[in-house]
Design a protein around this motif. Structure first.
Motif, PDB file in Angstrom:
ATOM      1  N   VAL A 180       0.852  -1.175   0.000  1.00 26.00           N
ATOM      2  CA  VAL A 180       0.000   0.000   0.000  1.00 26.00           C
ATOM      3  C   VAL A 180       0.897   1.237   0.000  1.00 26.00           C
ATOM      4  O   VAL A 180       1.865   1.309   0.759  1.00 26.00           O
ATOM      5  N   VAL A 181       0.613   2.178  -0.891  1.00 25.08           N
ATOM      6  CA  VAL A 181       1.379   3.419  -0.988  1.00 25.08           C
ATOM      7  C   VAL A 181       0.521   4.541  -0.409  1.00 25.08           C
ATOM      8  O   VAL A 181      -0.626   4.749  -0.831  1.00 25.08           O
ATOM      9  N   ARG A 182       1.058   5.246   0.561  1.00 24.24           N
ATOM     10  CA  ARG A 182       0.326   6.303   1.239  1.00 24.24           C
ATOM     11  C   ARG A 182       0.351   7.603   0.433  1.00 24.24           C
ATOM     12  O   ARG A 182       1.142   7.769  -0.502  1.00 24.24           O
ATOM     13  N   THR A 183      -0.514   8.521   0.814  1.00 27.45           N
ATOM     14  CA  THR A 183      -0.582   9.808   0.125  1.00 27.45           C
ATOM     15  C   THR A 183       0.689  10.631   0.316  1.00 27.45           C
ATOM     16  O   THR A 183       0.985  11.514  -0.504  1.00 27.45           O
ATOM     17  N   ASP A 184       1.464  10.346   1.373  1.00 27.24           N
ATOM     18  CA  ASP A 184       2.723  11.071   1.578  1.00 27.24           C
ATOM     19  C   ASP A 184       3.896  10.406   0.881  1.00 27.24           C
ATOM     20  O   ASP A 184       5.040  10.824   1.025  1.00 27.24           O
ATOM     21  N   GLY A 185       3.642   9.320   0.117  1.00 26.19           N
ATOM     22  CA  GLY A 185       4.678   8.651  -0.654  1.00 26.19           C
ATOM     23  C   GLY A 185       5.301   7.456   0.036  1.00 26.19           C
ATOM     24  O   GLY A 185       6.001   6.662  -0.605  1.00 26.19           O
ATOM     25  N   ALA A 186       5.097   7.282   1.333  1.00 25.39           N
ATOM     26  CA  ALA A 186       5.640   6.121   2.047  1.00 25.39           C
ATOM     27  C   ALA A 186       4.849   4.877   1.665  1.00 25.39           C
ATOM     28  O   ALA A 186       3.704   4.955   1.195  1.00 25.39           O
ATOM     29  N   SER A 187       5.468   3.697   1.857  1.00 23.02           N
ATOM     30  CA  SER A 187       4.813   2.443   1.474  1.00 23.02           C
ATOM     31  C   SER A 187       4.870   1.438   2.629  1.00 23.02           C
ATOM     32  O   SER A 187       5.708   1.536   3.528  1.00 23.02           O
ATOM     33  N   GLU A 188       3.988   0.453   2.556  1.00 26.21           N
ATOM     34  CA  GLU A 188       3.884  -0.574   3.603  1.00 26.21           C
ATOM     35  C   GLU A 188       3.489  -1.889   2.952  1.00 26.21           C
ATOM     36  O   GLU A 188       2.569  -1.938   2.134  1.00 26.21           O
ATOM     37  N   VAL A 189       4.195  -2.966   3.293  1.00 25.91           N
ATOM     38  CA  VAL A 189       3.847  -4.295   2.787  1.00 25.91           C
ATOM     39  C   VAL A 189       2.727  -4.866   3.652  1.00 25.91           C
ATOM     40  O   VAL A 189       2.864  -4.988   4.870  1.00 25.91           O
ATOM     41  N   LEU A 190       1.613  -5.236   3.012  1.00 32.59           N
ATOM     42  CA  LEU A 190       0.467  -5.757   3.760  1.00 32.59           C
ATOM     43  C   LEU A 190       0.400  -7.268   3.770  1.00 32.59           C
ATOM     44  O   LEU A 190      -0.115  -7.860   4.721  1.00 32.59           O
ATOM     45  N   SER A 191       0.880  -7.923   2.713  1.00 29.50           N
ATOM     46  CA  SER A 191       0.729  -9.368   2.625  1.00 29.50           C
ATOM     47  C   SER A 191       1.721  -9.937   1.620  1.00 29.50           C
ATOM     48  O   SER A 191       2.153  -9.234   0.698  1.00 29.50           O
ATOM     49  N   THR A 192       2.099 -11.200   1.799  1.00 32.46           N
ATOM     50  CA  THR A 192       2.957 -11.905   0.834  1.00 32.46           C
ATOM     51  C   THR A 192       2.352 -13.278   0.561  1.00 32.46           C
ATOM     52  O   THR A 192       1.654 -13.850   1.411  1.00 32.46           O
ATOM     53  N   TRP A 193       2.619 -13.839  -0.607  1.00 33.33           N
ATOM     54  CA  TRP A 193       2.107 -15.158  -0.948  1.00 33.33           C
ATOM     55  C   TRP A 193       2.913 -15.717  -2.119  1.00 33.33           C
ATOM     56  O   TRP A 193       3.684 -15.008  -2.756  1.00 33.33           O
ATOM     57  N   LYS A 194       2.724 -16.993  -2.384  1.00 36.56           N
ATOM     58  CA  LYS A 194       3.395 -17.662  -3.496  1.00 36.56           C
ATOM     59  C   LYS A 194       2.384 -17.988  -4.594  1.00 36.56           C
ATOM     60  O   LYS A 194       1.227 -18.283  -4.310  1.00 36.56           O
ATOM     61  N   VAL A 195       2.849 -17.943  -5.825  1.00 36.29           N
ATOM     62  CA  VAL A 195       2.047 -18.344  -6.982  1.00 36.29           C
ATOM     63  C   VAL A 195       2.703 -19.574  -7.586  1.00 36.29           C
ATOM     64  O   VAL A 195       3.899 -19.556  -7.915  1.00 36.29           O
ATOM     65  N   GLY A 196       1.937 -20.653  -7.718  1.00 41.98           N
ATOM     66  CA  GLY A 196       2.477 -21.893  -8.278  1.00 41.98           C
ATOM     67  C   GLY A 196       2.581 -21.841  -9.785  1.00 41.98           C
ATOM     68  O   GLY A 196       2.260 -20.838 -10.432  1.00 41.98           O
ATOM     69  N   GLU A 197       3.020 -22.943 -10.376  1.00 41.56           N
ATOM     70  CA  GLU A 197       3.234 -23.005 -11.821  1.00 41.56           C
ATOM     71  C   GLU A 197       1.939 -22.814 -12.614  1.00 41.56           C
ATOM     72  O   GLU A 197       1.952 -22.260 -13.708  1.00 41.56           O
ATOM     73  N   LYS A 198       0.818 -23.269 -12.053  1.00 39.42           N
ATOM     74  CA  LYS A 198      -0.455 -23.116 -12.765  1.00 39.42           C
ATOM     75  C   LYS A 198      -0.926 -21.673 -12.779  1.00 39.42           C
ATOM     76  O   LYS A 198      -1.709 -21.288 -13.650  1.00 39.42           O
ATOM     77  N   GLY A 199      -0.461 -20.890 -11.834  1.00 35.06           N
ATOM     78  CA  GLY A 199      -0.877 -19.500 -11.757  1.00 35.06           C
ATOM     79  C   GLY A 199      -2.316 -19.365 -11.294  1.00 35.06           C
ATOM     80  O   GLY A 199      -2.927 -20.316 -10.766  1.00 35.06           O
ATOM     81  N   TRP A 200      -2.893 -18.167 -11.530  1.00 33.68           N
ATOM     82  CA  TRP A 200      -4.289 -17.886 -11.175  1.00 33.68           C
ATOM     83  C   TRP A 200      -4.913 -17.061 -12.300  1.00 33.68           C
ATOM     84  O   TRP A 200      -4.282 -16.177 -12.853  1.00 33.68           O
ATOM     85  N   GLY A 201      -6.152 -17.397 -12.614  1.00 37.64           N
ATOM     86  CA  GLY A 201      -6.824 -16.729 -13.733  1.00 37.64           C
ATOM     87  C   GLY A 201      -6.165 -17.076 -15.053  1.00 37.64           C
ATOM     88  O   GLY A 201      -6.098 -16.244 -15.969  1.00 37.64           O
ATOM     89  N   THR A 202      -5.690 -18.309 -15.177  1.00 41.60           N
ATOM     90  CA  THR A 202      -5.012 -18.788 -16.391  1.00 41.60           C
ATOM     91  C   THR A 202      -5.787 -19.979 -16.942  1.00 41.60           C
ATOM     92  O   THR A 202      -6.762 -20.447 -16.342  1.00 41.60           O
TER      93      THR A 202
END
Length: 259
Positions: free
Chosen positions: A196-218
């Motif tokens: 998430v990027v704030r209005t003052d330009g700073a950023s924050e990581v909210l979540s992480t995850w892995k995508v497998g070989e099949k992917g998503w929406g493929t």
């Protein structure tokens, strides 16, 4: 522990100690689990002796002298056992035994707790993180990828270079903002994160995850990836969100920006 203190256990149980010696033994009993356990084992014997018919028992004795001594002892036990302090004896012995057992148990259990505390922390943290990444429930709001209804304010974005599409639902909360999002046309293997990027330009990581070989929406996996995250930022402080891919060296690449 002295030999005299060992003898005092039986004498105290039989009630033949004077007040000074009884008080001295009680002080010792508090700090000596061994004597407390021995005292507890003698209590049933004292109960039996208090019910013995001294006259009948003395009649069977070979020696008149020994019989008189035994009779005196049994009579003294009967008198002492009727006194009110017999209740105190039971209570004190039981309390000391329980205290001793709890102390030993606490030392043993304490070692296990101290040893396992650090090991449990990562698994508990992982459980909390995975809870944020559960599939989204059906909720009122804008219709997102795959017909999913994202709660809150609905935003969308598609990156022409990567081809990744993301739908985001921003829902205002008392504690900040809940972020629900769906990702499609993303292929793996990848390690991704939501920023998430704030209005003052700073950023924050909210979540992480892995995508497998099949992917998503493929073609191999038609359904979009549905996730949730939270931030303490109020909605008005959020400028935009980015989904990034992160390589093994920690370098990041923007896959899509919303809005």
């Amino acid at each position: 522990m002295t030999q005299e203190q060992h003898f005092d256990v039986a004498s105290y149980a039989l009630g033949v100690l004077d007040e000074r010696d009884a008080s001295r033994f009680e002080d010792h009993l508090i700090d000596c689990p061994s004597c407390a356990i021995e005292l507890e084992s003698l209590l049933p014997v004292v109960d039996i002796l208090s019910d013995v018919d001294a006259d009948a028992l003395v009649a069977t004795e070979q020696s008149r002298r020994d019989g008189l001594m035994l009779k005196t002892m049994i009579g003294e036990v009967k008198r002492e056992r009727r006194r009110a302090n017999s209740r105190r004896l039971y209570s004190l012995a039981a309390a000391v035994v329980v205290f001793a057992m709890l102390s030993i148990g606490a030392l043993f259990a304490g070692g296990q707790w101290l040893g396992s505390s650090d090991d449990q922390a990562p698994s508990q943290q992982a459980a909390r993180s995975s809870k944020q990444l559960d599939p989204l429930p059906i909720a009122e709001g804008g219709t997102g990828l795959g017909g999913t209804k994202l709660p809150g304010e609905h935003l969308t974005g598609t990156d022409p270079r990567s081809g990744v599409t993301a739908d985001v639902g921003l829902e205002r909360k008392d504690w900040g903002t809940q972020v629900s999002f769906a990702v499609a046309n993303i292929k793996g293997p990848l390690l991704c994160r939501l920023v998430v990027v704030r209005t003052d330009g700073a950023s924050e990581v909210l979540s992480t995850w892995k995508v497998g070989e099949k992917g998503w929406g493929t073609a191999a996996q038609p359904d979009p990836l549905l996730l949730q995250a939270v931030t303490a930022l109020p909605r008005e402080d959020i400028a935009h969100l980015q989904i990034q891919a992160v390589d093994s060296k920690g370098a990041s690449e923007n896959l899509v920006r919303v809005p």
